[in-house]
Write an enzyme that holds these catalytic residues in place. Structure first.
Site, PDB file in Angstrom:
ATOM      1  N   ASN A   1      16.016 -13.500 -19.236  1.00 38.86           N
ATOM      2  CA  ASN A   1      16.858 -14.678 -19.035  1.00 38.86           C
ATOM      3  C   ASN A   1      18.299 -14.486 -19.480  1.00 38.86           C
ATOM      4  O   ASN A   1      19.146 -15.327 -19.185  1.00 38.86           O
ATOM      5  CB  ASN A   1      16.256 -15.915 -19.722  1.00 38.86           C
ATOM      6  CG  ASN A   1      14.902 -16.266 -19.142  1.00 38.86           C
ATOM      7  OD1 ASN A   1      14.788 -16.563 -17.950  1.00 38.86           O
ATOM      8  ND2 ASN A   1      13.860 -16.224 -19.964  1.00 38.86           N
TER       9      ASN A   1
ATOM     10  N   ARG B   1      23.139 -20.449 -18.625  1.00 37.09           N
ATOM     11  CA  ARG B   1      21.870 -20.851 -19.220  1.00 37.09           C
ATOM     12  C   ARG B   1      22.097 -21.643 -20.488  1.00 37.09           C
ATOM     13  O   ARG B   1      22.644 -21.122 -21.459  1.00 37.09           O
ATOM     14  CB  ARG B   1      21.047 -19.607 -19.522  1.00 37.09           C
ATOM     15  CG  ARG B   1      19.780 -19.891 -20.296  1.00 37.09           C
ATOM     16  CD  ARG B   1      19.243 -18.633 -20.923  1.00 37.09           C
ATOM     17  NE  ARG B   1      18.019 -18.899 -21.669  1.00 37.09           N
ATOM     18  CZ  ARG B   1      17.503 -18.037 -22.526  1.00 37.09           C
ATOM     19  NH1 ARG B   1      18.081 -16.875 -22.738  1.00 37.09           N
ATOM     20  NH2 ARG B   1      16.402 -18.350 -23.181  1.00 37.09           N
TER      21      ARG B   1
ATOM     22  N   ALA C   1      12.928 -13.681 -25.433  1.00 37.69           N
ATOM     23  CA  ALA C   1      11.573 -14.208 -25.657  1.00 37.69           C
ATOM     24  C   ALA C   1      10.575 -13.135 -26.038  1.00 37.69           C
ATOM     25  O   ALA C   1       9.597 -13.412 -26.746  1.00 37.69           O
ATOM     26  CB  ALA C   1      11.106 -14.947 -24.414  1.00 37.69           C
TER      27      ALA C   1
ATOM     28  N   GLU D   1      18.333  -6.206 -34.720  1.00 37.14           N
ATOM     29  CA  GLU D   1      17.781  -7.296 -33.898  1.00 37.14           C
ATOM     30  C   GLU D   1      18.826  -8.401 -33.853  1.00 37.14           C
ATOM     31  O   GLU D   1      19.267  -8.871 -34.912  1.00 37.14           O
ATOM     32  CB  GLU D   1      16.493  -7.833 -34.512  1.00 37.14           C
ATOM     33  CG  GLU D   1      15.904  -9.017 -33.790  1.00 37.14           C
ATOM     34  CD  GLU D   1      14.765  -9.678 -34.562  1.00 37.14           C
ATOM     35  OE1 GLU D   1      14.247  -9.083 -35.526  1.00 37.14           O
ATOM     36  OE2 GLU D   1      14.395 -10.815 -34.199  1.00 37.14           O
TER      37      GLU D   1
ATOM     38  N   ARG E   1      15.921 -23.578 -34.520  1.00 38.86           N
ATOM     39  CA  ARG E   1      15.465 -24.075 -33.224  1.00 38.86           C
ATOM     40  C   ARG E   1      13.967 -24.393 -33.255  1.00 38.86           C
ATOM     41  O   ARG E   1      13.351 -24.433 -34.319  1.00 38.86           O
ATOM     42  CB  ARG E   1      15.833 -23.076 -32.124  1.00 38.86           C
ATOM     43  CG  ARG E   1      17.357 -22.869 -32.031  1.00 38.86           C
ATOM     44  CD  ARG E   1      17.717 -21.900 -30.936  1.00 38.86           C
ATOM     45  NE  ARG E   1      17.243 -22.365 -29.642  1.00 38.86           N
ATOM     46  CZ  ARG E   1      17.151 -21.546 -28.595  1.00 38.86           C
ATOM     47  NH1 ARG E   1      17.488 -20.271 -28.692  1.00 38.86           N
ATOM     48  NH2 ARG E   1      16.717 -22.007 -27.442  1.00 38.86           N
TER      49      ARG E   1
END
Ligand code: DHK
Length: 151
Positions: free
Chosen positions: A12, A19, A76, A97, A106
């Protein structure tokens, strides 16, 4: 010493900029790549994105033999890809990362990274600028105190 940094982006992120801009901002992935190349201080940047787990794995495998550091936004895949973790465990250089958003503020589904225990460092919440901070960080990890001025 010229270094090679492999920057990988997961699913994504090809739609970055369009987005959920309220979360990820309006900078496109192409913009981020250009920013990374401009900020590399003459070092080599390989910048890739895929929605396919196997491609990310194949690129990590390539990096084992060709890259000095990996910066990865697994998106994801962060939260369920043991296969990507297994590939990263074979990489001997620094692994950062990176998440554009602060995943810990979130939804709970974004709170448990499988990657973090195997990363040298974890960055989240800096927006697109996080990629630039990660480049500076891995260059310093690789060559502590080295001038990052373009050679
Ligand atoms: C990007 C994604 O696509 C999400 O699945 C992660 C990450 C957050 C980011 O902030 O870059 O949870």
């Amino acid at each position: 010493m010229k270094r090679h940094i492999l920057i990988l982006n997961g699913p994504n992120l090809n739609r970055l900029g369009r987005r959920e801009p309220e979360i990820y901002g309006t900078t496109t992935l192409a913009d981020v790549e250009a920013m990374c190349v401009a900020a590399a201080h003459g070092n080599e940047i390989t910048f890739r994105q895929s929605n396919r787990e196997y491609e990310i794995i194949d690129w990590v495998h390539e990096g084992i033999d060709t890259a000095d550091a990996i910066i990865i936004n697994p998106a994801a895949f962060t939260f369920y890809s043991i296969a990507i973790v297994d590939a990263l465990k074979m990489f001997k250089g620094p692994i950062v990362e990176l998440h554009i958003s602060n995943v810990h503020s979130r939804e709970a589904m974004y709170h448990n990274s499988l990657v973090s225990p195997y990363a040298t460092a974890v960055m989240a919440g800096f927006g697109a600028r996080g990629y630039l901070l990660a480049i500076e960080a891995v260059l310093d990890m690789l060559d502590p105190g080295a001038e990052t001025a373009e050679k």
